[in-house]
Design a protein around this motif. Structure first.
Motif, PDB file in Angstrom:
ATOM      1  N   VAL A  97       0.852  -1.193   0.000  1.00 62.05           N
ATOM      2  CA  VAL A  97       0.000   0.000   0.000  1.00 62.05           C
ATOM      3  C   VAL A  97       0.886   1.240   0.000  1.00 62.05           C
ATOM      4  O   VAL A  97       2.011   1.239   0.511  1.00 62.05           O
ATOM      5  CB  VAL A  97      -0.949   0.028   1.213  1.00 62.05           C
ATOM      6  N   GLY A  98       0.360   2.312  -0.582  1.00 62.98           N
ATOM      7  CA  GLY A  98       1.071   3.571  -0.599  1.00 62.98           C
ATOM      8  C   GLY A  98       0.874   4.349   0.691  1.00 62.98           C
ATOM      9  O   GLY A  98       0.046   3.987   1.543  1.00 62.98           O
ATOM     10  N   GLN A  99       1.608   5.407   0.813  1.00 62.49           N
ATOM     11  CA  GLN A  99       1.551   6.251   2.005  1.00 62.49           C
ATOM     12  C   GLN A  99       0.131   6.778   2.217  1.00 62.49           C
ATOM     13  O   GLN A  99      -0.552   7.193   1.290  1.00 62.49           O
ATOM     14  CB  GLN A  99       2.524   7.422   1.854  1.00 62.49           C
ATOM     15  N   GLY A 100      -0.314   6.738   3.458  1.00 60.92           N
ATOM     16  CA  GLY A 100      -1.607   7.307   3.816  1.00 60.92           C
ATOM     17  C   GLY A 100      -2.783   6.375   3.644  1.00 60.92           C
ATOM     18  O   GLY A 100      -3.913   6.730   4.002  1.00 60.92           O
ATOM     19  N   VAL A 101      -2.574   5.177   3.102  1.00 62.69           N
ATOM     20  CA  VAL A 101      -3.683   4.233   2.910  1.00 62.69           C
ATOM     21  C   VAL A 101      -4.088   3.636   4.257  1.00 62.69           C
ATOM     22  O   VAL A 101      -3.247   3.126   4.998  1.00 62.69           O
ATOM     23  CB  VAL A 101      -3.286   3.109   1.927  1.00 62.69           C
ATOM     24  N   THR A 102      -5.367   3.724   4.574  1.00 59.93           N
ATOM     25  CA  THR A 102      -5.884   3.179   5.843  1.00 59.93           C
ATOM     26  C   THR A 102      -6.982   2.155   5.637  1.00 59.93           C
ATOM     27  O   THR A 102      -7.282   1.386   6.551  1.00 59.93           O
ATOM     28  CB  THR A 102      -6.434   4.311   6.722  1.00 59.93           C
ATOM     29  N   ARG A 103      -7.570   2.131   4.456  1.00 63.36           N
ATOM     30  CA  ARG A 103      -8.715   1.252   4.220  1.00 63.36           C
ATOM     31  C   ARG A 103      -8.295  -0.195   3.959  1.00 63.36           C
ATOM     32  O   ARG A 103      -9.055  -1.131   4.217  1.00 63.36           O
ATOM     33  CB  ARG A 103      -9.510   1.801   3.027  1.00 63.36           C
ATOM     34  N   PHE A 104      -7.084  -0.399   3.466  1.00 68.72           N
ATOM     35  CA  PHE A 104      -6.620  -1.737   3.111  1.00 68.72           C
ATOM     36  C   PHE A 104      -5.232  -1.984   3.693  1.00 68.72           C
ATOM     37  O   PHE A 104      -4.457  -1.045   3.892  1.00 68.72           O
ATOM     38  CB  PHE A 104      -6.572  -1.916   1.592  1.00 68.72           C
ATOM     39  N   SER A 105      -4.945  -3.282   3.924  1.00 66.94           N
ATOM     40  CA  SER A 105      -3.635  -3.677   4.444  1.00 66.94           C
ATOM     41  C   SER A 105      -3.090  -4.826   3.607  1.00 66.94           C
ATOM     42  O   SER A 105      -3.865  -5.597   3.019  1.00 66.94           O
ATOM     43  CB  SER A 105      -3.745  -4.123   5.911  1.00 66.94           C
ATOM     44  N   PRO A 106      -1.769  -4.970   3.539  1.00 64.69           N
ATOM     45  CA  PRO A 106      -1.186  -6.086   2.793  1.00 64.69           C
ATOM     46  C   PRO A 106      -1.736  -7.429   3.270  1.00 64.69           C
ATOM     47  O   PRO A 106      -1.928  -7.656   4.465  1.00 64.69           O
ATOM     48  CB  PRO A 106       0.309  -5.955   3.090  1.00 64.69           C
ATOM     49  N   GLY A 107      -2.003  -8.313   2.316  1.00 66.90           N
ATOM     50  CA  GLY A 107      -2.511  -9.640   2.626  1.00 66.90           C
ATOM     51  C   GLY A 107      -4.014  -9.764   2.587  1.00 66.90           C
ATOM     52  O   GLY A 107      -4.544 -10.882   2.584  1.00 66.90           O
ATOM     53  N   GLU A 108      -4.726  -8.642   2.555  1.00 65.30           N
ATOM     54  CA  GLU A 108      -6.194  -8.720   2.558  1.00 65.30           C
ATOM     55  C   GLU A 108      -6.722  -9.089   1.175  1.00 65.30           C
ATOM     56  O   GLU A 108      -6.218  -8.614   0.148  1.00 65.30           O
ATOM     57  CB  GLU A 108      -6.794  -7.383   2.996  1.00 65.30           C
ATOM     58  N   ALA A 109      -7.754  -9.927   1.139  1.00 63.31           N
ATOM     59  CA  ALA A 109      -8.402 -10.313  -0.110  1.00 63.31           C
ATOM     60  C   ALA A 109      -9.380  -9.226  -0.543  1.00 63.31           C
ATOM     61  O   ALA A 109     -10.163  -8.720   0.274  1.00 63.31           O
ATOM     62  CB  ALA A 109      -9.127 -11.646   0.053  1.00 63.31           C
ATOM     63  N   VAL A 110      -9.335  -8.873  -1.819  1.00 64.55           N
ATOM     64  CA  VAL A 110     -10.188  -7.818  -2.348  1.00 64.55           C
ATOM     65  C   VAL A 110     -10.751  -8.240  -3.706  1.00 64.55           C
ATOM     66  O   VAL A 110     -10.272  -9.178  -4.337  1.00 64.55           O
ATOM     67  CB  VAL A 110      -9.413  -6.485  -2.516  1.00 64.55           C
ATOM     68  N   TYR A 111     -11.775  -7.522  -4.141  1.00 65.32           N
ATOM     69  CA  TYR A 111     -12.255  -7.631  -5.509  1.00 65.32           C
ATOM     70  C   TYR A 111     -12.472  -6.222  -6.015  1.00 65.32           C
ATOM     71  O   TYR A 111     -12.690  -5.289  -5.225  1.00 65.32           O
ATOM     72  CB  TYR A 111     -13.539  -8.476  -5.614  1.00 65.32           C
ATOM     73  N   ALA A 112     -12.372  -6.027  -7.330  1.00 64.49           N
ATOM     74  CA  ALA A 112     -12.390  -4.673  -7.862  1.00 64.49           C
ATOM     75  C   ALA A 112     -12.973  -4.659  -9.266  1.00 64.49           C
ATOM     76  O   ALA A 112     -12.983  -5.671  -9.972  1.00 64.49           O
ATOM     77  CB  ALA A 112     -10.974  -4.084  -7.872  1.00 64.49           C
ATOM     78  N   PHE A 113     -13.428  -3.471  -9.648  1.00 63.79           N
ATOM     79  CA  PHE A 113     -14.022  -3.285 -10.970  1.00 63.79           C
ATOM     80  C   PHE A 113     -13.485  -1.997 -11.604  1.00 63.79           C
ATOM     81  O   PHE A 113     -14.158  -0.971 -11.612  1.00 63.79           O
ATOM     82  CB  PHE A 113     -15.546  -3.233 -10.858  1.00 63.79           C
ATOM     83  N   PRO A 114     -12.238  -2.050 -12.122  1.00 68.31           N
ATOM     84  CA  PRO A 114     -11.724  -0.871 -12.825  1.00 68.31           C
ATOM     85  C   PRO A 114     -12.578  -0.463 -14.018  1.00 68.31           C
ATOM     86  O   PRO A 114     -12.520   0.678 -14.470  1.00 68.31           O
ATOM     87  CB  PRO A 114     -10.331  -1.313 -13.274  1.00 68.31           C
ATOM     88  N   GLY A 115     -13.372  -1.396 -14.538  1.00 64.60           N
ATOM     89  CA  GLY A 115     -14.304  -1.073 -15.611  1.00 64.60           C
ATOM     90  C   GLY A 115     -13.605  -0.542 -16.840  1.00 64.60           C
ATOM     91  O   GLY A 115     -12.669  -1.143 -17.364  1.00 64.60           O
ATOM     92  N   GLY A 116     -14.038   0.625 -17.314  1.00 69.78           N
ATOM     93  CA  GLY A 116     -13.508   1.188 -18.548  1.00 69.78           C
ATOM     94  C   GLY A 116     -12.042   1.542 -18.497  1.00 69.78           C
ATOM     95  O   GLY A 116     -11.414   1.729 -19.547  1.00 69.78           O
ATOM     96  N   ARG A 117     -11.464   1.645 -17.311  1.00 67.42           N
ATOM     97  CA  ARG A 117     -10.021   1.898 -17.216  1.00 67.42           C
ATOM     98  C   ARG A 117      -9.218   0.636 -17.531  1.00 67.42           C
ATOM     99  O   ARG A 117      -8.048   0.708 -17.859  1.00 67.42           O
ATOM    100  CB  ARG A 117      -9.666   2.420 -15.819  1.00 67.42           C
ATOM    101  N   MET A 118      -9.847  -0.527 -17.359  1.00 67.34           N
ATOM    102  CA  MET A 118      -9.264  -1.828 -17.706  1.00 67.34           C
ATOM    103  C   MET A 118      -7.937  -2.070 -16.991  1.00 67.34           C
ATOM    104  O   MET A 118      -7.682  -1.516 -15.931  1.00 67.34           O
ATOM    105  CB  MET A 118      -9.135  -1.957 -19.224  1.00 67.34           C
ATOM    106  N   GLY A 119      -7.113  -2.987 -17.531  1.00 73.09           N
ATOM    107  CA  GLY A 119      -5.800  -3.256 -16.981  1.00 73.09           C
ATOM    108  C   GLY A 119      -5.689  -4.484 -16.106  1.00 73.09           C
ATOM    109  O   GLY A 119      -4.634  -4.733 -15.520  1.00 73.09           O
ATOM    110  N   THR A 120      -6.758  -5.313 -16.019  1.00 71.30           N
ATOM    111  CA  THR A 120      -6.725  -6.441 -15.074  1.00 71.30           C
ATOM    112  C   THR A 120      -6.167  -7.729 -15.655  1.00 71.30           C
ATOM    113  O   THR A 120      -6.017  -8.707 -14.924  1.00 71.30           O
ATOM    114  CB  THR A 120      -8.130  -6.715 -14.504  1.00 71.30           C
ATOM    115  N   HIS A 121      -5.840  -7.760 -16.943  1.00 73.25           N
ATOM    116  CA  HIS A 121      -5.235  -8.959 -17.536  1.00 73.25           C
ATOM    117  C   HIS A 121      -3.728  -8.916 -17.290  1.00 73.25           C
ATOM    118  O   HIS A 121      -2.914  -8.947 -18.212  1.00 73.25           O
ATOM    119  CB  HIS A 121      -5.555  -9.064 -19.026  1.00 73.25           C
ATOM    120  N   ALA A 122      -3.378  -8.849 -16.016  1.00 75.31           N
ATOM    121  CA  ALA A 122      -1.986  -8.700 -15.599  1.00 75.31           C
ATOM    122  C   ALA A 122      -1.813  -9.350 -14.232  1.00 75.31           C
ATOM    123  O   ALA A 122      -2.785  -9.654 -13.538  1.00 75.31           O
ATOM    124  CB  ALA A 122      -1.615  -7.224 -15.533  1.00 75.31           C
ATOM    125  N   GLU A 123      -0.555  -9.560 -13.857  1.00 80.64           N
ATOM    126  CA  GLU A 123      -0.284 -10.182 -12.561  1.00 80.64           C
ATOM    127  C   GLU A 123      -0.484  -9.223 -11.397  1.00 80.64           C
ATOM    128  O   GLU A 123      -0.759  -9.645 -10.271  1.00 80.64           O
ATOM    129  CB  GLU A 123       1.137 -10.734 -12.553  1.00 80.64           C
TER     130      GLU A 123
END
Length: 336
Positions: A97-123
């Motif tokens: 996580v970057g500086q100032g991030v409080t909502r998420f921590s390393p190791g937590e499972a998440v799901y996301a929808f970048p939608g039109g920004r795309m970019g999820t066909h990556a590691e």
């Protein structure tokens, strides 16, 4: 997705699938690029699963709806995709996580929808902490989490825009696809009487999603159906507003979910008896993403997963989406 060069030693790399030209699945290339580094307010997610949906294949193939090709090229790239890494949804784990991030921590499972920004066909994918990302609810696996949002957010958008309410009746055209199956499930959850069309081989599947009546569109001309509906949700361009009006009750709504520019312009004026057409891009709201996860955790909404492909077999996943016969979602497993 941004890939920033780091000073000092050679930066860590990741693999991603690139579509650097328009065309068939053969244009996809697996390449190594710099692993992104989260800046303040950002998180880096290690992708465990993503999907190949109708939006991905349309962009890759430059296969835009009638009247939309010029606009599509202007928006997404004239000679080639401007964002060559496709993919609109994912599930994974927070890497750093970057500086100032409080909502998420390393190791937590998440799901996301970048939608039109795309970019999820990556590691790995960079996301803003305040962006379209949420904690993966307990009991929802990575493959399911990756497939929650494309069909689900579209269905929620159109149920909202169409003012679909308990006790109403809805005809879903194309009930077995990612969007259609979500419309069936979420419509039933809203207390709607759902009739859905599909091919003979998918009748039982659509019934399991909760449809009250299922019609084989090969053997039955739904436009001659005796019933009248409050809402018609067309997920596959199976009808137009003129034909839909014959099946709508007064004040009924035709949801042109797969609509073209013609439908978007036509939605500006009403038809007879207050009937109207609703068209346009679906919303990409964090509230909808969170709601889909909540419903999945309760077992009230589950995207159907048609096939699962390995990350190294991404072109085959695109080829399956190209057939137009996928049922629900095509999932690509990126990591264990």
């Amino acid at each position: 997705m941004r890939n920033r060069a780091a000073s000092g030693p050679k930066e860590p790399e990741m693999k991603a699938w690139f579509a650097r030209d328009y065309g068939g699945p053969e244009v996809l290339r697996l390449e190594e690029v710099g692993k992104p580094v989260p800046q303040p307010g950002e998180i880096l997610v290690k992708v465990h699963a993503t999907t190949v949906n109708s939006g991905d294949r349309r962009i890759r193939a430059c296969d835009f709806p009638p009247g939309m090709k010029t606009l599509g090229r202007l928006a997404l790239g004239w000679n080639r995709p401007r964002q060559p890494i496709l993919g609109t949804e994912l599930a994974g784990k927070v890497e750093t996580v970057g500086q100032g991030v409080t909502r998420f921590s390393p190791g937590e499972a998440v799901y996301a929808f970048p939608g039109g920004r795309m970019g999820t066909h990556a590691e790995y994918v960079l996301l803003k902490e305040t962006g379209p990302v949420a904690h993966l609810p307990e009991g929802v696996d990575m493959l399911t989490g990756a497939a929650l949002c494309f069909g689900g957010t579209t269905a929620l958008t159109y149920l909202r825009r169409g003012d679909v309410r308990e006790g109403q009746s809805m005809l879903v055209l194309g009930g077995a696809g990612a969007v259609g199956s979500a419309m069936v499930q979420l419509g039933k959850l809203a207390g709607v009487h759902v009739t859905a069309t599909t091919s003979a081989g998918n009748l039982d599947l659509v019934r399991t999603h909760g449809a009250d009546t299922v019609i084989d569109y090969h053997s039955t001309d739904v436009s001659r159906h005796n019933a009248r509906f409050d809402v018609i949700a067309d997920t596959v361009e199976a009808m137009d507003f003129a034909r839909a009006q014959k099946l709508l009750k007064p004040g009924g709504r035709y949801l042109a979910i797969a609509g073209t520019l013609k439908e978007m312009l036509g939605s500006l004026r009403k038809g007879p008896e207050g009937k109207r057409m609703i068209a346009g891009p679906a919303d990409e709201r964090l509230e909808d993403i969170v709601e889909l996860g909540r419903l999945a955790a309760l077992g009230q909404y589950r995207p159907h997963i048609d096939k699962v492909y390995a990350f190294t077999n991404m072109p085959a996943a695109h080829a399956h989406a190209d057939t137009g016969r996928k049922r629900g979602s095509v999932v690509v497993q990126v990591a264990e």
